[in-house]
Design an enzyme around this catalytic site. Structure first.
Site, mmCIF file in Angstrom:
data_model
loop_
_atom_site.group_PDB
_atom_site.id
_atom_site.type_symbol
_atom_site.label_atom_id
_atom_site.label_comp_id
_atom_site.label_asym_id
_atom_site.label_seq_id
_atom_site.Cartn_x
_atom_site.Cartn_y
_atom_site.Cartn_z
ATOM 1 N N GLU A 118 -75.640 -14.474 70.498
ATOM 2 C CA GLU A 118 -74.423 -14.120 69.757
ATOM 3 C C GLU A 118 -73.368 -15.221 69.858
ATOM 4 O OE1 GLU A 118 -73.645 -10.001 70.919
ATOM 5 O OE2 GLU A 118 -75.153 -9.320 69.478
HETATM 6 C C1 HEC Z 1 -73.968 -12.524 66.181
HETATM 7 C C2 HEC Z 1 -73.372 -11.275 65.793
HETATM 8 C C3 HEC Z 1 -72.351 -10.620 66.697
HETATM 9 C C4 HEC Z 1 -71.217 -11.183 67.256
HETATM 10 C C5 HEC Z 1 -70.751 -12.621 67.188
HETATM 11 C C6 HEC Z 1 -70.523 -10.102 67.918
HETATM 12 N N1 HEC Z 1 -71.208 -8.931 67.770
HETATM 13 FE FE1 HEC Z 1 -70.595 -7.106 68.320
HETATM 14 N N2 HEC Z 1 -72.413 -6.370 67.945
HETATM 15 C C7 HEC Z 1 -73.461 -7.067 67.368
HETATM 16 C C8 HEC Z 1 -74.685 -6.300 67.501
HETATM 17 C C9 HEC Z 1 -76.057 -6.700 66.991
HETATM 18 C C10 HEC Z 1 -74.341 -5.119 68.188
HETATM 19 C C11 HEC Z 1 -75.289 -4.015 68.634
HETATM 20 C C12 HEC Z 1 -75.934 -4.460 69.935
HETATM 21 C C13 HEC Z 1 -76.470 -3.340 70.761
HETATM 22 O O1 HEC Z 1 -76.232 -2.168 70.449
HETATM 23 O O2 HEC Z 1 -77.127 -3.633 71.770
HETATM 24 C C14 HEC Z 1 -72.894 -5.192 68.424
HETATM 25 C C15 HEC Z 1 -72.147 -4.168 69.011
HETATM 26 C C16 HEC Z 1 -70.764 -4.188 69.099
HETATM 27 C C17 HEC Z 1 -69.925 -3.049 69.422
HETATM 28 C C18 HEC Z 1 -70.401 -1.639 69.692
HETATM 29 C C19 HEC Z 1 -70.151 -0.722 68.529
HETATM 30 C C20 HEC Z 1 -70.815 0.606 68.716
HETATM 31 O O3 HEC Z 1 -70.558 1.519 67.923
HETATM 32 O O4 HEC Z 1 -71.657 0.766 69.621
HETATM 33 C C21 HEC Z 1 -68.629 -3.499 69.437
HETATM 34 C C22 HEC Z 1 -67.374 -2.675 69.719
HETATM 35 C C23 HEC Z 1 -68.668 -4.918 69.158
HETATM 36 N N3 HEC Z 1 -69.974 -5.298 68.936
HETATM 37 C C24 HEC Z 1 -67.580 -5.769 69.191
HETATM 38 C C25 HEC Z 1 -67.705 -7.156 69.201
HETATM 39 C C26 HEC Z 1 -66.651 -8.076 69.626
HETATM 40 C C27 HEC Z 1 -65.268 -7.679 70.081
HETATM 41 C C28 HEC Z 1 -67.152 -9.347 69.496
HETATM 42 C C29 HEC Z 1 -66.500 -10.656 69.877
HETATM 43 C C30 HEC Z 1 -66.148 -10.804 71.298
HETATM 44 C C31 HEC Z 1 -68.512 -9.204 68.975
HETATM 45 N N4 HEC Z 1 -68.815 -7.865 68.857
HETATM 46 C C32 HEC Z 1 -69.336 -10.256 68.612
HETATM 47 C C33 HEC Z 1 -73.362 -8.303 66.771
HETATM 48 C C34 HEC Z 1 -72.348 -9.216 67.066
#
Ligand code: HEC
Ligand code: HEC
Length: 304
Positions: A118
Protein backbone atom coordinates in the site's frame (compact mmCIF):
# COMPACT_ATOMS: atom_id res chain seq x y z
CA UNK A 1 -26.32 -23.98 11.48
CA UNK A 2 -28.77 -23.14 8.68
CA UNK A 3 -31.72 -23.61 11.04
CA UNK A 4 -30.03 -21.23 13.46
CA UNK A 5 -29.79 -18.56 10.77
CA UNK A 6 -33.39 -19.14 9.71
CA UNK A 7 -34.57 -18.57 13.27
CA UNK A 8 -32.24 -15.60 13.67
CA UNK A 9 -33.55 -14.00 10.52
CA UNK A 10 -37.18 -14.69 11.55
CA UNK A 11 -36.70 -13.09 14.95
CA UNK A 12 -34.82 -10.08 13.62
CA UNK A 13 -37.33 -9.62 10.81
CA UNK A 14 -40.13 -9.54 13.36
CA UNK A 15 -38.24 -6.91 15.37
CA UNK A 16 -37.22 -5.01 12.25
CA UNK A 17 -38.98 -1.77 13.13
CA UNK A 18 -36.36 0.92 13.73
CA UNK A 19 -33.46 -1.46 13.14
CA UNK A 20 -32.00 1.17 10.82
CA UNK A 21 -31.42 4.63 12.23
CA UNK A 22 -30.21 7.84 10.54
CA UNK A 23 -26.61 8.99 11.00
CA UNK A 24 -26.03 12.37 12.67
CA UNK A 25 -25.55 15.49 10.52
CA UNK A 26 -22.08 15.93 11.98
CA UNK A 27 -19.82 14.50 14.65
CA UNK A 28 -17.87 16.66 17.07
CA UNK A 29 -14.25 16.92 15.96
CA UNK A 30 -11.14 19.02 16.57
CA UNK A 31 -10.73 21.39 13.60
CA UNK A 32 -6.96 21.88 13.82
CA UNK A 33 -6.30 18.15 14.13
CA UNK A 34 -8.72 17.34 11.28
CA UNK A 35 -7.05 19.94 9.08
CA UNK A 36 -3.62 18.39 9.71
CA UNK A 37 -5.18 14.94 9.21
CA UNK A 38 -6.54 15.96 5.81
CA UNK A 39 -3.06 17.10 4.68
CA UNK A 40 -1.63 13.75 5.74
CA UNK A 41 -4.51 11.86 4.07
CA UNK A 42 -3.89 13.64 0.74
CA UNK A 43 -0.06 13.58 0.86
CA UNK A 44 1.51 11.23 -1.71
CA UNK A 45 5.00 12.00 -0.36
CA UNK A 46 4.13 9.75 2.60
CA UNK A 47 4.72 6.62 0.54
CA UNK A 48 7.71 4.62 -0.62
CA UNK A 49 7.57 5.80 -4.25
CA UNK A 50 6.06 9.22 -3.53
CA UNK A 51 2.96 8.43 -5.58
CA UNK A 52 0.39 6.95 -3.19
CA UNK A 53 -1.72 8.60 -0.50
CA UNK A 54 -4.77 7.40 1.42
CA UNK A 55 -6.77 9.38 -1.13
CA UNK A 56 -5.35 7.32 -4.04
CA UNK A 57 -7.41 4.34 -2.95
CA UNK A 58 -10.03 6.12 -0.79
CA UNK A 59 -10.83 9.16 -2.95
CA UNK A 60 -12.91 11.69 -1.01
CA UNK A 61 -14.31 13.04 -4.29
CA UNK A 62 -15.57 9.53 -5.05
CA UNK A 63 -17.31 8.26 -1.88
CA UNK A 64 -14.02 7.07 -0.36
CA UNK A 65 -13.26 4.39 -2.98
CA UNK A 66 -11.51 3.96 -6.35
CA UNK A 67 -14.07 1.60 -7.94
CA UNK A 68 -11.50 -1.07 -8.83
CA UNK A 69 -11.60 -4.65 -7.60
CA UNK A 70 -8.00 -4.30 -6.38
CA UNK A 71 -6.30 -0.93 -5.91
CA UNK A 72 -2.77 -0.09 -7.04
CA UNK A 73 -0.30 0.67 -4.25
CA UNK A 74 3.39 1.66 -4.25
CA UNK A 75 5.63 0.48 -7.11
CA UNK A 76 2.49 -0.27 -9.16
CA UNK A 77 1.67 -3.30 -7.05
CA UNK A 78 -1.80 -4.81 -7.10
CA UNK A 79 -3.23 -4.51 -3.58
CA UNK A 80 -4.48 -8.06 -3.08
CA UNK A 81 -6.34 -9.86 -1.57
CA UNK A 82 -8.96 -7.28 -0.57
CA UNK A 83 -11.24 -4.90 -2.41
CA UNK A 84 -10.84 -1.38 -0.96
CA UNK A 85 -13.76 -0.54 1.34
CA UNK A 86 -14.85 3.06 1.68
CA UNK A 87 -13.48 5.39 4.37
CA UNK A 88 -16.87 7.18 4.34
CA UNK A 89 -18.85 6.49 7.52
CA UNK A 90 -16.17 3.99 8.61
CA UNK A 91 -16.12 5.85 11.94
CA UNK A 92 -19.50 4.18 12.62
CA UNK A 93 -18.18 0.62 12.09
CA UNK A 94 -17.63 -1.42 15.26
CA UNK A 95 -14.21 -2.60 14.03
CA UNK A 96 -12.09 -1.83 10.95
CA UNK A 97 -10.94 -4.01 8.00
CA UNK A 98 -12.87 -6.82 6.34
CA UNK A 99 -11.70 -9.24 9.02
CA UNK A 100 -12.03 -6.72 11.86
CA UNK A 101 -8.39 -6.82 12.95
CA UNK A 102 -8.25 -3.14 13.98
CA UNK A 103 -10.38 -1.95 16.89
CA UNK A 104 -10.62 1.68 15.74
CA UNK A 105 -9.55 4.14 13.05
CA UNK A 106 -6.28 5.21 14.71
CA UNK A 107 -5.18 1.58 14.96
CA UNK A 108 -6.31 0.91 11.37
CA UNK A 109 -4.15 3.71 9.91
CA UNK A 110 -0.90 1.99 10.88
CA UNK A 111 -1.93 -0.82 8.51
CA UNK A 112 -1.72 0.98 5.12
CA UNK A 113 1.23 3.23 6.08
CA UNK A 114 3.45 0.21 6.73
CA UNK A 115 1.91 -2.27 4.30
CA UNK A 116 4.51 -3.12 1.60
CA UNK A 117 1.80 -3.17 -1.10
CA UNK A 118 0.00 0.00 0.00
CA UNK A 119 2.25 2.89 1.16
CA UNK A 120 5.36 0.82 1.89
CA UNK A 121 6.93 2.90 4.69
CA UNK A 122 8.60 1.96 7.95
CA UNK A 123 7.94 3.97 11.14
CA UNK A 124 11.49 5.43 10.87
CA UNK A 125 11.06 6.58 7.27
CA UNK A 126 7.61 8.00 8.00
CA UNK A 127 8.98 10.08 10.88
CA UNK A 128 11.92 11.23 8.71
CA UNK A 129 9.51 12.40 6.01
CA UNK A 130 7.34 14.32 8.49
CA UNK A 131 10.41 15.87 10.15
CA UNK A 132 11.69 17.04 6.77
CA UNK A 133 8.55 19.11 6.17
CA UNK A 134 8.56 22.42 8.15
CA UNK A 135 4.75 22.79 7.92
CA UNK A 136 4.25 19.41 9.57
CA UNK A 137 6.92 20.10 12.19
CA UNK A 138 5.12 23.31 13.16
CA UNK A 139 1.62 21.76 13.17
CA UNK A 140 2.65 18.72 15.22
CA UNK A 141 4.59 20.98 17.60
CA UNK A 142 1.58 23.30 18.08
CA UNK A 143 -1.05 20.58 18.41
CA UNK A 144 0.69 17.63 20.04
CA UNK A 145 4.06 18.87 21.26
CA UNK A 146 5.80 16.05 19.39
CA UNK A 147 5.83 14.02 16.17
CA UNK A 148 5.02 10.35 16.63
CA UNK A 149 3.29 7.57 14.71
CA UNK A 150 0.44 7.66 17.25
CA UNK A 151 -0.05 11.40 16.73
CA UNK A 152 -0.01 10.96 12.93
CA UNK A 153 -2.69 8.28 13.26
CA UNK A 154 -4.67 10.45 15.68
CA UNK A 155 -4.75 13.39 13.25
CA UNK A 156 -5.87 11.24 10.29
CA UNK A 157 -8.53 9.55 12.45
CA UNK A 158 -9.81 13.00 13.44
CA UNK A 159 -10.16 13.90 9.75
CA UNK A 160 -12.01 10.64 9.12
CA UNK A 161 -14.70 11.78 11.58
CA UNK A 162 -15.63 14.34 8.91
CA UNK A 163 -16.00 11.69 6.17
CA UNK A 164 -19.66 11.06 6.91
CA UNK A 165 -22.64 11.28 4.58
CA UNK A 166 -25.82 12.40 6.34
CA UNK A 167 -29.08 13.39 4.66
CA UNK A 168 -29.53 10.44 2.30
CA UNK A 169 -33.08 10.22 0.94
CA UNK A 170 -33.64 7.16 3.13
CA UNK A 171 -32.45 8.97 6.29
CA UNK A 172 -34.82 11.83 5.45
CA UNK A 173 -37.58 9.23 5.02
CA UNK A 174 -36.78 7.74 8.42
CA UNK A 175 -36.94 11.22 9.93
CA UNK A 176 -40.49 11.65 8.64
CA UNK A 177 -40.26 12.99 5.07
CA UNK A 178 -42.54 10.37 3.49
CA UNK A 179 -41.85 11.63 -0.06
CA UNK A 180 -38.06 11.46 0.23
CA UNK A 181 -37.92 8.05 -1.50
CA UNK A 182 -39.88 6.50 -4.37
CA UNK A 183 -42.69 3.96 -3.99
CA UNK A 184 -40.34 1.39 -5.53
CA UNK A 185 -37.69 2.11 -2.88
CA UNK A 186 -40.36 1.80 -0.16
CA UNK A 187 -41.30 -1.63 -1.51
CA UNK A 188 -37.59 -2.46 -1.60
CA UNK A 189 -37.22 -1.53 2.06
CA UNK A 190 -40.15 -3.81 2.92
CA UNK A 191 -38.50 -6.64 0.93
CA UNK A 192 -35.15 -5.92 2.60
CA UNK A 193 -36.85 -6.57 5.95
CA UNK A 194 -39.15 -9.41 4.83
CA UNK A 195 -36.41 -11.37 3.02
CA UNK A 196 -34.09 -11.14 6.04
CA UNK A 197 -31.32 -8.86 4.73
CA UNK A 198 -31.88 -6.66 7.77
CA UNK A 199 -30.84 -9.45 10.15
CA UNK A 200 -27.24 -8.68 9.14
CA UNK A 201 -27.32 -5.18 7.56
CA UNK A 202 -28.76 -3.00 10.29
CA UNK A 203 -28.07 -0.21 12.79
CA UNK A 204 -26.99 3.32 11.93
CA UNK A 205 -24.49 2.15 9.30
CA UNK A 206 -26.85 -0.49 7.86
CA UNK A 207 -24.04 -2.97 8.50
CA UNK A 208 -20.71 -2.58 10.25
CA UNK A 209 -21.96 -3.82 13.61
CA UNK A 210 -21.35 -7.60 13.48
CA UNK A 211 -19.36 -10.43 11.87
CA UNK A 212 -21.10 -13.00 9.66
CA UNK A 213 -20.11 -15.85 7.42
CA UNK A 214 -20.28 -15.34 3.64
CA UNK A 215 -21.83 -18.47 2.14
CA UNK A 216 -24.29 -19.70 4.76
CA UNK A 217 -26.53 -21.62 2.35
CA UNK A 218 -24.16 -21.97 -0.62
CA UNK A 219 -20.39 -22.06 -0.34
CA UNK A 220 -18.73 -18.83 -1.52
CA UNK A 221 -16.50 -19.82 -4.47
CA UNK A 222 -13.44 -17.71 -3.56
CA UNK A 223 -11.95 -19.37 -0.46
CA UNK A 224 -8.50 -17.83 -0.94
CA UNK A 225 -8.94 -15.55 2.06
CA UNK A 226 -10.66 -17.08 5.06
CA UNK A 227 -11.59 -13.83 6.79
CA UNK A 228 -11.59 -13.78 10.58
CA UNK A 229 -10.12 -17.27 10.66
CA UNK A 230 -6.81 -15.73 9.54
CA UNK A 231 -6.78 -13.83 12.86
CA UNK A 232 -8.40 -16.22 15.35
CA UNK A 233 -7.61 -19.63 13.74
CA UNK A 234 -11.01 -20.79 15.02
CA UNK A 235 -12.77 -23.23 12.70
CA UNK A 236 -16.08 -21.40 13.18
CA UNK A 237 -14.47 -18.18 11.87
CA UNK A 238 -13.76 -19.56 8.39
CA UNK A 239 -15.19 -17.18 5.74
CA UNK A 240 -16.46 -14.84 8.45
CA UNK A 241 -16.20 -11.12 7.61
CA UNK A 242 -17.42 -7.85 9.00
CA UNK A 243 -20.87 -7.22 7.52
CA UNK A 244 -20.23 -4.17 5.31
CA UNK A 245 -22.16 -0.92 5.65
CA UNK A 246 -24.66 -0.34 2.84
CA UNK A 247 -24.47 3.46 3.00
CA UNK A 248 -23.52 4.87 -0.46
CA UNK A 249 -23.45 1.30 -1.73
CA UNK A 250 -24.66 2.34 -5.20
CA UNK A 251 -21.43 4.37 -5.55
CA UNK A 252 -18.86 1.86 -4.29
CA UNK A 253 -18.84 -0.99 -6.86
CA UNK A 254 -17.38 -3.55 -7.28
CA UNK A 255 -18.63 -5.59 -4.33
CA UNK A 256 -17.64 -8.24 -1.74
CA UNK A 257 -14.30 -8.60 0.03
CA UNK A 258 -12.67 -9.81 -3.20
CA UNK A 259 -14.36 -7.24 -5.46
CA UNK A 260 -15.71 -10.09 -7.55
CA UNK A 261 -19.24 -8.74 -8.15
CA UNK A 262 -19.44 -5.77 -10.55
CA UNK A 263 -23.08 -4.63 -10.21
CA UNK A 264 -25.51 -3.98 -7.39
CA UNK A 265 -28.18 -6.02 -9.15
CA UNK A 266 -25.98 -9.15 -9.19
CA UNK A 267 -24.80 -8.40 -5.66
CA UNK A 268 -28.36 -8.48 -4.28
CA UNK A 269 -29.21 -11.68 -6.16
CA UNK A 270 -26.03 -13.39 -4.88
CA UNK A 271 -26.68 -12.24 -1.32
CA UNK A 272 -30.08 -13.92 -1.43
CA UNK A 273 -28.48 -17.07 -2.86
CA UNK A 274 -25.45 -17.35 -0.53
CA UNK A 275 -26.92 -15.91 2.67
CA UNK A 276 -30.62 -16.74 2.53
CA UNK A 277 -30.80 -19.76 0.25
CA UNK A 278 -33.34 -18.02 -1.99
CA UNK A 279 -33.75 -16.93 -5.56
CA UNK A 280 -35.40 -13.52 -5.80
CA UNK A 281 -37.49 -12.55 -8.82
CA UNK A 282 -36.25 -9.58 -10.85
CA UNK A 283 -39.00 -7.27 -9.57
CA UNK A 284 -37.94 -7.89 -5.97
CA UNK A 285 -34.26 -7.39 -6.85
CA UNK A 286 -35.10 -4.13 -8.66
CA UNK A 287 -37.02 -2.78 -5.69
CA UNK A 288 -34.21 -3.68 -3.26
CA UNK A 289 -31.73 -1.94 -5.59
CA UNK A 290 -33.98 1.16 -5.60
CA UNK A 291 -33.95 1.06 -1.78
CA UNK A 292 -30.14 0.68 -1.75
CA UNK A 293 -29.83 3.65 -4.13
CA UNK A 294 -31.73 5.77 -1.60
CA UNK A 295 -28.86 5.22 0.87
CA UNK A 296 -26.53 7.62 -0.96
CA UNK A 297 -25.86 10.55 1.37
CA UNK A 298 -24.19 13.95 1.13
CA UNK A 299 -20.54 14.73 1.78
CA UNK A 300 -19.35 18.30 2.26
CA UNK A 301 -15.62 18.85 2.15
CA UNK A 302 -15.37 21.60 4.76
CA UNK A 303 -11.83 21.02 6.00
CA UNK A 304 -9.24 23.60 4.94
C1 HEC B 1 -3.23 0.90 -2.07
C2 HEC B 1 -4.56 1.19 -1.63
C3 HEC B 1 -4.79 1.70 -0.22
C4 HEC B 1 -4.17 2.76 0.41
C5 HEC B 1 -3.03 3.62 -0.09
C6 HEC B 1 -4.84 2.91 1.68
N1 HEC B 1 -5.83 1.98 1.81
FE1 HEC B 1 -7.19 1.87 3.28
N2 HEC B 1 -7.78 0.08 2.61
C7 HEC B 1 -7.35 -0.53 1.45
C8 HEC B 1 -7.79 -1.91 1.43
C9 HEC B 1 -7.53 -2.92 0.33
C10 HEC B 1 -8.49 -2.12 2.64
C11 HEC B 1 -9.09 -3.43 3.13
C12 HEC B 1 -7.97 -4.24 3.76
C13 HEC B 1 -8.44 -5.28 4.72
O1 HEC B 1 -9.63 -5.31 5.06
O2 HEC B 1 -7.60 -6.06 5.18
C14 HEC B 1 -8.48 -0.83 3.34
C15 HEC B 1 -9.15 -0.60 4.54
C16 HEC B 1 -9.26 0.66 5.12
C17 HEC B 1 -10.17 1.01 6.19
C18 HEC B 1 -11.18 0.10 6.85
C19 HEC B 1 -12.59 0.37 6.38
C20 HEC B 1 -13.54 -0.68 6.86
O3 HEC B 1 -14.76 -0.50 6.70
O4 HEC B 1 -13.12 -1.74 7.36
C21 HEC B 1 -9.94 2.33 6.49
C22 HEC B 1 -10.66 3.17 7.55
C23 HEC B 1 -8.87 2.78 5.64
N3 HEC B 1 -8.50 1.75 4.80
C24 HEC B 1 -8.26 4.02 5.70
C25 HEC B 1 -7.05 4.30 5.06
C26 HEC B 1 -6.18 5.43 5.41
C27 HEC B 1 -6.46 6.46 6.47
C28 HEC B 1 -5.10 5.37 4.56
C29 HEC B 1 -3.87 6.25 4.55
C30 HEC B 1 -3.07 6.24 5.79
C31 HEC B 1 -5.32 4.22 3.69
N4 HEC B 1 -6.49 3.58 4.06
C32 HEC B 1 -4.51 3.86 2.63
C33 HEC B 1 -6.61 0.08 0.46
C34 HEC B 1 -5.80 1.20 0.69
C1 HEC C 1 -26.29 -13.69 7.28
C2 HEC C 1 -25.88 -12.31 7.08
C3 HEC C 1 -26.26 -11.59 5.82
C4 HEC C 1 -27.49 -11.54 5.20
C5 HEC C 1 -28.78 -12.23 5.59
C6 HEC C 1 -27.32 -10.64 4.06
N1 HEC C 1 -26.05 -10.15 4.02
FE1 HEC C 1 -25.30 -8.87 2.63
N2 HEC C 1 -23.43 -9.19 3.34
C7 HEC C 1 -23.11 -9.99 4.43
C8 HEC C 1 -21.67 -10.16 4.48
C9 HEC C 1 -20.90 -10.93 5.54
C10 HEC C 1 -21.14 -9.44 3.40
C11 HEC C 1 -19.68 -9.36 2.99
C12 HEC C 1 -19.40 -10.54 2.10
C13 HEC C 1 -18.04 -10.51 1.48
O1 HEC C 1 -17.48 -9.46 1.32
O2 HEC C 1 -17.53 -11.56 1.07
C14 HEC C 1 -22.29 -8.84 2.70
C15 HEC C 1 -22.19 -8.04 1.56
C16 HEC C 1 -23.26 -7.37 0.98
C17 HEC C 1 -23.16 -6.38 -0.04
C18 HEC C 1 -21.87 -5.87 -0.66
C19 HEC C 1 -21.22 -4.84 0.21
C20 HEC C 1 -19.87 -4.38 -0.26
O3 HEC C 1 -19.45 -3.29 0.16
O4 HEC C 1 -19.19 -5.09 -1.00
C21 HEC C 1 -24.44 -5.96 -0.35
C22 HEC C 1 -24.87 -4.89 -1.34
C23 HEC C 1 -25.33 -6.74 0.48
N3 HEC C 1 -24.59 -7.56 1.28
C24 HEC C 1 -26.71 -6.65 0.45
C25 HEC C 1 -27.55 -7.61 1.02
C26 HEC C 1 -28.96 -7.80 0.69
C27 HEC C 1 -29.74 -6.94 -0.27
C28 HEC C 1 -29.39 -8.85 1.43
C29 HEC C 1 -30.75 -9.52 1.39
C30 HEC C 1 -31.13 -10.06 0.09
C31 HEC C 1 -28.27 -9.30 2.24
N4 HEC C 1 -27.17 -8.54 1.94
C32 HEC C 1 -28.33 -10.34 3.17
C33 HEC C 1 -24.01 -10.55 5.32
C34 HEC C 1 -25.36 -10.73 5.05
Amino acid sequence: MKIFYLILSLITTMCAIDMITPIPDNLPYDKTKASLGKKLYMDTSLSKDGKVSCNTCHNIKNYGVDNTSNSIGVDNQLDTPFNTPTTFNSVFNFVQFWNGRAQNLAEQIKGPLFDPKEMGLTPEILLQKINANPDYVKSFGDIYGEISVDNIADAIAEFEKTLITPNSPFDRYLKGDKDAISEKAKRGYEEFKAQGCISCHQGQNIGGNMFQKIGIFQEFPDQSNLGRYEITKKESDKMVFKVPSLRNIAKTAPYYHDGSIPTLDACVQFMAYYQLGKFLNQETVDSIVAFLESLTGEYHDNIQ
